[in-house]
Design a protein around this motif. Structure first.
Motif, PDB file in Angstrom:
ATOM      1  N   SER A  38       0.837  -1.207   0.000  1.00  9.28           N
ATOM      2  CA  SER A  38       0.000   0.000   0.000  1.00  9.28           C
ATOM      3  C   SER A  38       0.874   1.261   0.000  1.00  9.28           C
ATOM      4  N   GLN A  39       1.994   1.234   0.727  1.00  8.08           N
ATOM      5  CA  GLN A  39       2.909   2.394   0.676  1.00  8.08           C
ATOM      6  C   GLN A  39       3.433   2.588  -0.747  1.00  8.08           C
ATOM      7  N   HIS A  40       3.686   1.485  -1.393  1.00  6.14           N
ATOM      8  CA  HIS A  40       4.191   1.546  -2.761  1.00  6.14           C
ATOM      9  C   HIS A  40       3.111   2.118  -3.698  1.00  6.14           C
ATOM     10  N   ALA A 104      -0.974   7.108   6.331  1.00  3.65           N
ATOM     11  CA  ALA A 104      -0.117   6.162   5.597  1.00  3.65           C
ATOM     12  C   ALA A 104       1.161   6.840   5.125  1.00  3.65           C
ATOM     13  N   LYS A 105       2.205   6.044   5.006  1.00  3.26           N
ATOM     14  CA  LYS A 105       3.446   6.571   4.431  1.00  3.26           C
ATOM     15  C   LYS A 105       3.422   6.427   2.917  1.00  3.26           C
ATOM     16  N   TYR A 106       4.175   7.263   2.249  1.00  2.00           N
ATOM     17  CA  TYR A 106       4.513   7.072   0.840  1.00  2.00           C
ATOM     18  C   TYR A 106       5.954   7.541   0.690  1.00  2.00           C
ATOM     19  N   ILE A 215      10.365 -11.485   0.729  1.00  2.00           N
ATOM     20  CA  ILE A 215       9.651 -10.349   0.123  1.00  2.00           C
ATOM     21  C   ILE A 215      10.746  -9.435  -0.435  1.00  2.00           C
ATOM     22  N   LYS A 216      11.666  -9.050   0.433  1.00  2.00           N
ATOM     23  CA  LYS A 216      12.866  -8.327  -0.011  1.00  2.00           C
ATOM     24  C   LYS A 216      13.961  -9.353  -0.287  1.00  2.00           C
ATOM     25  N   ARG A 217      14.743  -9.125  -1.327  1.00  2.00           N
ATOM     26  CA  ARG A 217      15.826 -10.055  -1.672  1.00  2.00           C
ATOM     27  C   ARG A 217      17.182  -9.485  -1.303  1.00  2.00           C
TER      28      ARG A 217
HETATM   29  N1  3HC Z   1      10.156   6.943   2.141  1.00  2.00           N
HETATM   30  C1  3HC Z   1       9.223   6.828   3.092  1.00  2.00           C
HETATM   31  N2  3HC Z   1       9.263   5.867   4.032  1.00  2.00           N
HETATM   32  C2  3HC Z   1      10.304   5.015   3.998  1.00  2.00           C
HETATM   33  C3  3HC Z   1      11.305   5.072   3.035  1.00  2.00           C
HETATM   34  C4  3HC Z   1      11.200   6.095   2.063  1.00  2.00           C
HETATM   35  N3  3HC Z   1      12.112   6.263   1.102  1.00  2.00           N
HETATM   36  N4  3HC Z   1      12.193   4.094   3.261  1.00  2.00           N
HETATM   37  C5  3HC Z   1      11.761   3.430   4.352  1.00  2.00           C
HETATM   38  N5  3HC Z   1      10.634   4.000   4.804  1.00  2.00           N
HETATM   39  C6  3HC Z   1       9.874   3.634   5.995  1.00  2.00           C
HETATM   40  C7  3HC Z   1       9.378   2.202   5.899  1.00  2.00           C
HETATM   41  O1  3HC Z   1       8.187   2.155   5.179  1.00  2.00           O
HETATM   42  C8  3HC Z   1       9.239   1.828   7.339  1.00  2.00           C
HETATM   43  O2  3HC Z   1       8.076   2.422   7.875  1.00  2.00           O
HETATM   44  P1  3HC Z   1       6.877   1.565   8.546  1.00  2.00           P
HETATM   45  O3  3HC Z   1       7.520   0.498   9.371  1.00  2.00           O
HETATM   46  O4  3HC Z   1       6.094   2.570   9.312  1.00  2.00           O
HETATM   47  O5  3HC Z   1       6.106   0.985   7.427  1.00  2.00           O
HETATM   48  C9  3HC Z   1      10.406   2.561   7.987  1.00  2.00           C
HETATM   49  O6  3HC Z   1      10.736   3.626   7.102  1.00  2.00           O
HETATM   50  C10 3HC Z   1      11.610   1.686   8.240  1.00  2.00           C
HETATM   51  O7  3HC Z   1      12.192   1.230   7.013  1.00  2.00           O
HETATM   52  P2  3HC Z   1      12.502  -0.303   6.678  1.00  2.00           P
HETATM   53  O8  3HC Z   1      13.748  -0.349   5.895  1.00  2.00           O
HETATM   54  O9  3HC Z   1      12.436  -1.123   7.906  1.00  2.00           O
HETATM   55  O10 3HC Z   1      11.216  -0.663   5.786  1.00  2.00           O
HETATM   56  P3  3HC Z   1      11.047  -1.715   4.602  1.00  2.00           P
HETATM   57  O11 3HC Z   1      11.657  -3.019   4.955  1.00  2.00           O
HETATM   58  O12 3HC Z   1       9.614  -1.699   4.222  1.00  2.00           O
HETATM   59  O13 3HC Z   1      11.938  -1.118   3.397  1.00  2.00           O
HETATM   60  C11 3HC Z   1      11.507  -0.034   1.268  1.00  2.00           C
HETATM   61  C12 3HC Z   1      11.606   0.123   2.797  1.00  2.00           C
HETATM   62  C13 3HC Z   1      12.873  -0.427   0.732  1.00  2.00           C
HETATM   63  C14 3HC Z   1      11.063   1.296   0.676  1.00  2.00           C
HETATM   64  C15 3HC Z   1      10.511  -1.172   0.963  1.00  2.00           C
HETATM   65  O14 3HC Z   1       9.289  -0.937   1.609  1.00  2.00           O
HETATM   66  C16 3HC Z   1      10.232  -1.350  -0.511  1.00  2.00           C
HETATM   67  O15 3HC Z   1      11.038  -1.933  -1.223  1.00  2.00           O
HETATM   68  N6  3HC Z   1       9.046  -0.898  -0.974  1.00  2.00           N
HETATM   69  C17 3HC Z   1       8.611  -1.069  -2.346  1.00  2.00           C
HETATM   70  C18 3HC Z   1       9.121   0.014  -3.239  1.00  2.00           C
HETATM   71  C19 3HC Z   1       8.457   1.351  -3.012  1.00  2.00           C
HETATM   72  O16 3HC Z   1       7.605   1.531  -2.168  1.00  2.00           O
HETATM   73  N7  3HC Z   1       8.828   2.344  -3.804  1.00  2.00           N
HETATM   74  C20 3HC Z   1       8.213   3.627  -3.740  1.00  2.00           C
HETATM   75  C21 3HC Z   1       8.976   4.680  -4.455  1.00  2.00           C
HETATM   76  S1  3HC Z   1       9.306   4.391  -6.148  1.00  2.00           S
HETATM   77  C22 3HC Z   1       7.921   4.726  -7.044  1.00  2.00           C
HETATM   78  O17 3HC Z   1       6.916   4.920  -6.493  1.00  2.00           O
HETATM   79  C23 3HC Z   1       8.051   4.691  -8.556  1.00  2.00           C
HETATM   80  C24 3HC Z   1       7.902   6.022  -9.258  1.00  2.00           C
HETATM   81  O18 3HC Z   1       8.044   5.830 -10.646  1.00  2.00           O
HETATM   82  C25 3HC Z   1       6.604   6.744  -9.091  1.00  2.00           C
END
Ligand code: 3HC
Length: 311
Positions: A38-40, A104-106, A215-217
């Motif tokens: 959902s954040q994604h 929610a975060k984004y 989920i993450k690699r």
């Molecule tokens: N922005 C906002 N929040 C972030 C962040 C960032 N750049 N990086 C990390 N966080 C948040 C996490 O969501 C987590 O918050 P939560 O526990 O409240 O949910 C906290 O910071 C701690 O970080 P972690 O490393 O423990 O969290 P994750 O294991 O979830 O790793 C991630 C973070 C690498 C961003 C992973 O969630 C991920 O791979 N997500 C999928 C990719 C994604 O969301 N991309 C979005 C941007 S790119 C995009 O949208 C494409 C563009 O073309 C529009």
């Protein structure tokens, strides 16, 4: 029962198979997937704004057409991802509500402003480049609907990255002031793009478990390193300087060393204090409220169809 379900779940993970919506899964696995997906999805939807800002001002018809296609792709990515999250039992209204109320975060990156045309180049090259680095491994995520959505998204992201690179290349081949505009923009986007990968591994509470669940690699720092290594030759080809005095090749490691990032800025943006957090949420909220009549009309139509079918 739960014991058999758990055994089967662990077997799927160990054998690198995919978990599907009807399979038993631990609640925490479901929860972390809904959180990440959902954040994604929200990031894609909010991510339409910084570039949408330039559609009416793109410098040519061709650039305008490309930018419109890219912003539409992002809407599509958001929708596939909401659909993937819905298969885990969270409905779309709930996710929208969490987004527009600020619960929610984004991605942090979309809270930066886009004052110049060169920012369209930097977003494509750096932001979409970082997104690809992070998302290609997600095509192998253990949850089937997420992994499959990522395959198509990554193909489109590659086009986005190339078009950004090409915008910067055109500027770098242009006048002195165009080259300066490109460099100034890269200076602003470089560090925030590196922060997209999330906090350093030691401060990443979710990484370990998400990697165990496949989920993450790769960890946040591994992907950040991969991204920096990829950027350096591309920056050379463009003729731009990456704004980090500590960036240098490390023969022993076989990677580029790079400077410490300002993580206080990252956490500040997450808290809502970035340049554009308020603008992004207000715009999203207004769009949602402005679209209420469409949702009402669609519902009235669906009710009418259902009543006709029942007759
Ligand atoms: N922005 C906002 N929040 C972030 C962040 C960032 N750049 N990086 C990390 N966080 C948040 C996490 O969501 C987590 O918050 P939560 O526990 O409240 O949910 C906290 O910071 C701690 O970080 P972690 O490393 O423990 O969290 P994750 O294991 O979830 O790793 C991630 C973070 C690498 C961003 C992973 O969630 C991920 O791979 N997500 C999928 C990719 C994604 O969301 N991309 C979005 C941007 S790119 C995009 O949208 C494409 C563009 O073309 C529009």
């Amino acid at each position: 029962d739960d014991a058999a379900g758990e055994e089967r779940f662990l077997e799927l993970i160990t054998s690198d198979s995919r978990v599907e919506p009807t399979d038993w899964m631990p609640e925490a696995y479901r929860k972390t997937l809904v959180r990440q997906i959902s954040q994604h999805a929200h990031s894609e939807i909010i991510g339409m704004q910084p570039e949408g800002n330039w559609i009416t001002r793109a410098p040519s018809l061709k650039r305008k057409a490309i930018l419109m296609a890219k912003v539409q792709d992002e809407a599509g990515h958001g929708l596939y991802l909401y659909s993937a999250a819905q298969t885990l039992g969270t409905d779309r209204d709930t996710m929208f509500e969490q987004l527009i109320t600020g619960a929610a975060k984004y991605s942090s990156i979309f809270n930066y402003l886009t004052p110049t045309w060169a920012d369209m180049g930097s977003i494509g090259w750096l932001v979409d480049g970082a997104a690809i680095c992070n998302q290609v491994p997600l095509c192998r995520a253990s949850y089937g609907p997420y992994a499959r959505a990522m395959v198509r998204i990554c193909k489109e992201e590659s086009f986005h990255q190339r078009q950004g690179f090409e915008i910067l290349l055109a500027l770098m081949n242009g006048s002195e002031s165009q080259r300066a505009m490109a460099q100034e923009s890269v200076n602003r986007w470089y560090a925030p793009a590196l922060m997209m990968f999330g906090p350093p591994d030691a401060d990443s509470p979710n990484s370990r478990q998400s990697m165990d669940w496949k989920i993450k690699r790769f960890s946040n720092d591994e992907l950040r390193q991969r991204f920096v290594d990829m950027l350096v030759p591309q920056a050379e080809a463009l003729g731009v300087t990456l704004p980090d005095p500590d960036l240098k090749w490390n023969e022993e490691r076989g990677h580029y060393d790079f400077g410490e990032l300002d993580w206080s800025e990252f956490y500040d943006v997450l808290k809502g204090n970035g340049q554009a957090n308020a603008v992004r949420l207000n715009t999203r909220r207004a769009a949602h409220e402005g679209g209420a009549w469409v949702r009402e009309a669609a519902r009235a139509y669906a009710d009418k169809q259902a009543a006709a079918a029942a007759d």
